[in-house]
Write a protein that holds these residues in place. Sequence first.
Motif, PDB file in Angstrom:
ATOM      1  N   SER A 149     -23.391  -8.150  33.851  1.00  0.00           N
ATOM      2  CA  SER A 149     -24.444  -9.136  33.604  1.00  0.00           C
ATOM      3  C   SER A 149     -25.035  -9.525  34.954  1.00  0.00           C
ATOM      4  N   PRO A 152     -27.089 -15.459  33.505  1.00  0.00           N
ATOM      5  CA  PRO A 152     -26.193 -16.146  32.557  1.00  0.00           C
ATOM      6  C   PRO A 152     -26.431 -15.711  31.116  1.00  0.00           C
ATOM      7  N   GLN A 154     -26.946 -12.970  29.987  1.00  0.00           N
ATOM      8  CA  GLN A 154     -26.317 -11.668  29.682  1.00  0.00           C
ATOM      9  C   GLN A 154     -24.790 -11.756  29.671  1.00  0.00           C
ATOM     10  N   ASP A 155     -24.242 -12.870  30.112  1.00  0.00           N
ATOM     11  CA  ASP A 155     -22.778 -12.995  30.154  1.00  0.00           C
ATOM     12  C   ASP A 155     -22.209 -12.814  28.752  1.00  0.00           C
ATOM     13  N   GLY A 156     -21.179 -12.036  28.657  1.00  0.00           N
ATOM     14  CA  GLY A 156     -20.413 -11.968  27.405  1.00  0.00           C
ATOM     15  C   GLY A 156     -21.062 -11.193  26.277  1.00  0.00           C
ATOM     16  N   SER A 179     -15.693 -11.310  37.799  1.00  0.00           N
ATOM     17  CA  SER A 179     -16.726 -11.032  38.806  1.00  0.00           C
ATOM     18  C   SER A 179     -16.104 -10.387  40.048  1.00  0.00           C
ATOM     19  N   ARG A 192     -22.573 -10.411  37.961  1.00  0.00           N
ATOM     20  CA  ARG A 192     -21.655 -11.494  37.595  1.00  0.00           C
ATOM     21  C   ARG A 192     -20.375 -10.848  37.040  1.00  0.00           C
ATOM     22  N   GLU A 193     -20.140 -11.035  35.729  1.00  0.00           N
ATOM     23  CA  GLU A 193     -18.954 -10.387  35.157  1.00  0.00           C
ATOM     24  C   GLU A 193     -19.352  -9.073  34.484  1.00  0.00           C
TER      25      GLU A 193
END
Length: 334
Positions: A149, A152, A154-156, A179, A192-193
């Motif tokens: 991602s 934010p 796109q997180d998860g 991350s 990010r993650e």
Amino acid sequence: MPDDCDPLDGVRPGGARSFWLRETLAGELPELAADVAAPRLTGAARADIAILGGGYTGLWTALRLTELVPGARIVILEADICGGGASGRNGGFVTGWWDELPALITRFGDREAVRIARAVDEAVETIGTWSAANGVDAAYRHQGFLQVSAAPAQDGVWTEAVEACERLGVADRWHLLTSDEVGARVRSPVFREGAFMPGAATVQPAALARGLRRVALERGVVVHERTRAHGLGRGRALGPGSVTIATSSADGDGTLLDHSMVVYGSAIADGNKHTHEGLPVLLAGGGGGGLKTGRHVVYEKQPLTNLYLTLLDRMGVHPETIGDSTGRIEHLDV
Ligand SMILES: Cc1cc2nc3c(=O)[nH]c(=O)nc-3n(C[C@H](O)[C@H](O)[C@H](O)COP(=O)(O)OP(=O)(O)OC[C@H]3O[C@@H](n4cnc5c(N)ncnc54)[C@H](O)[C@@H]3O)c2cc1C
């Protein structure tokens, strides 16, 4: 010839060749050139099995058929050159289906979903072992697929699939990366993650397509490039310079198409939105008299598998359900 002054030459869709295909053709042996190894089809030719299109689909099919039906005369007719289509210009991502697990579960249930995703993993590996065994250097790298991602929102996006993998005891196939773990692989300040799928690879796509072609030729498959098929019939000539695929099937009165049912469509109604509803589906062929053609029919929302179930009925096969089907489709024949 590549146009060095045009930065988009070879990338723009159309007549230009992709970078991948250019690179591969430049390294190909002269005896494999189209005019030498795969000349245009002129005049009549006989085949036990004729395949239209020399992309991955046609070439893998031909190769598999050399194993299943040894000795059969297999002929590929390719309008351009093998690999001239999507197979020679794609992204080269050979990914598994673990990130698609929730959708597979909805359609087929837990067990089938895992079986399908495992089969795709095997197919990913087979491309590597097949290439090595046949001397095809398609730059195959079996090093996994990383999704990250960069915002934010796109997180998860992978959470549902990751949780499904955990629940079904296959957590290793598609799992979260913190991350820091992402940073250890790709150090970008915006990443990010992420999530990682080890059962994925990359290839140089045109090298794979042209490698499949070379091996097909070596196994006796006849390939005619720059040969466009214009029709399917029972020996009818369609005009000068045209290619008709003549069949010898015993299909009684009418054309082969009158006795066929061909479904052509897309799993996405709007490519910009990945919409899976209101799908455009073309149903061609008279189904041996069972289908009324030449019209546009709009159905209320229902699974596509209802259409398949109805067509199977017409073939005399009557399963109760397929996948997520909810019943039969009405008015196909009125
Ligand atoms: C830009 C792009 C990126 C992609 N990225 C990926 C990716 O990263 N990973 C992935 O898995 N998939 C990807 N795909 C999808 C993948 O490339 C295709 O699914 C695959 O190549 C399809 O192979 P095919 O043999 O069915 O079709 P094609 O490779 O298109 O082959 C069909 C062949 O049929 C020939 N033909 C057409 N009409 C006739 C006729 N009348 N007579 C004779 N021959 C005919 C054409 O010339 C063509 O060579 C991508 C596709 C595109 C376009």
